[in-house]
Enzyme design. Structure first.
Site, short mmCIF file in Angstrom:
data_model
loop_
_atom_site.label_atom_id
_atom_site.label_comp_id
_atom_site.label_asym_id
_atom_site.label_seq_id
_atom_site.Cartn_x
_atom_site.Cartn_y
_atom_site.Cartn_z
N ASP A 54 36.41 31.75 38.14
CA ASP A 54 38.26 31.43 38.41
C ASP A 54 38.92 32.62 38.40
OD1 ASP A 54 37.14 28.87 36.56
OD2 ASP A 54 37.13 29.66 34.88
N TYR A 112 24.79 36.42 35.24
CA TYR A 112 26.88 36.83 35.88
C TYR A 112 26.43 38.08 34.74
CZ TYR A 112 29.07 33.09 37.12
OH TYR A 112 29.86 32.30 38.13
#
EC number: 5.4.99.12
Length: 245
Positions: free
Chosen positions: A52, A111
């Site tokens: 994002d 992540y």
């Protein structure tokens, strides 16, 4: 010829990875334009993890097809030349089989979320960490995180805009590392729901801040609704570290 590239970028000033109809500021479009500028070919990039706006990457992976053949170092160097004024860098380029797909061939995604936990402002890391001013109990965060491991309905940990048909996901590992006032939360899985990592981080921070009983994480899981979990952590502390194939 199908090429695979590994990409590092500072996502601060981009609209995210994916090309958007009303924005020319996506990472995907910047790289596609760079490829066109040196090769004369219009290509479409497919990535391993759509980040994002504001999210960074240390090891994003993408693939594209070109009719022309180039030496791999020339592909890397040429793309980087045309991106030299932009904080996007191709680290590596390689030829892959036509069956390879950056998204669907992935075996695991990693992540990392970075937090600075102190009252004094983080002068050197602004835009790269989430600064949490209230003291966090990392041990409580670790205990709460254990309840998220394995296969679960993660409806409580996905955004309301998530388009995934199935909210069932398997989290392989959550590791919370504290070094002084720096806290890194590392999460790995084969796939993630939209905003899943950021909502998990926001929820763990609330556990650490409020000294919540770690068992309460089970109640959040079982409610299967977004309002049960904590805030969505800001994007700028999140990094796509690497993708296994």
């Amino acid at each position: 010829m199908r090429y695979k590239i590994t990409v590092e970028y500072n996502g601060s000033n981009f609209s995210g990875w994916q090309k958007q109809q009303h924005s020319a500021n996506s990472i995907q479009e910047k790289i596609e334009n760079a490829i066109f500028n040196f090769s004369g070919e219009k290509v479409t990039l497919y990535c391993g993890g759509r980040t994002d706006a504001g999210v960074h990457a240390l090891g994003q992976v993408a693939h594209f097809d070109m009719e022309k053949e180039f030496e791999l170092y020339r592909i890397r160097n040429a793309i980087n030349y045309h991106l030299k004024s932009i904080p996007i860098v191709v680290l590596n380029a390689e030829v892959v089989d036509d069956a390879f797909h950056a998204r669907f061939s992935a075996k695991k995604r990693y992540y990392e979320y970075r937090i600075v936990n102190r009252y004094a402002p983080a002068a050197l890391e602004t835009g790269y960490v989430w600064q949490v001013f209230s003291p966090l109990d990392v041990n409580i965060m670790r205990e709460a995180a254990k309840h998220l491991l394995g296969k679960h309905d993660l409806s409580s940990f996905r955004s309301k805009d998530c388009q995934a048909a199935n909210p069932i996901r398997t989290i392989d590992d959550i590791d919370i590392i504290q070094n002084g006032n720096h806290i890194h939360i590392k999460i790995s899985a084969i796939s993630f729901l939209h905003n899943q990592v950021r909502i998990i981080v926001g929820t763990l921070v609330e556990f650490g801040k409020n000294r919540t009983n770690p068992q309460e994480m089970l109640n959040i899981l079982n409610q299967c609704k977004r309002s049960a979990a904590g805030v969505t952590a800001p994007p700028f502390g999140l990094y796509l570290v690497k993708i296994d194939y």
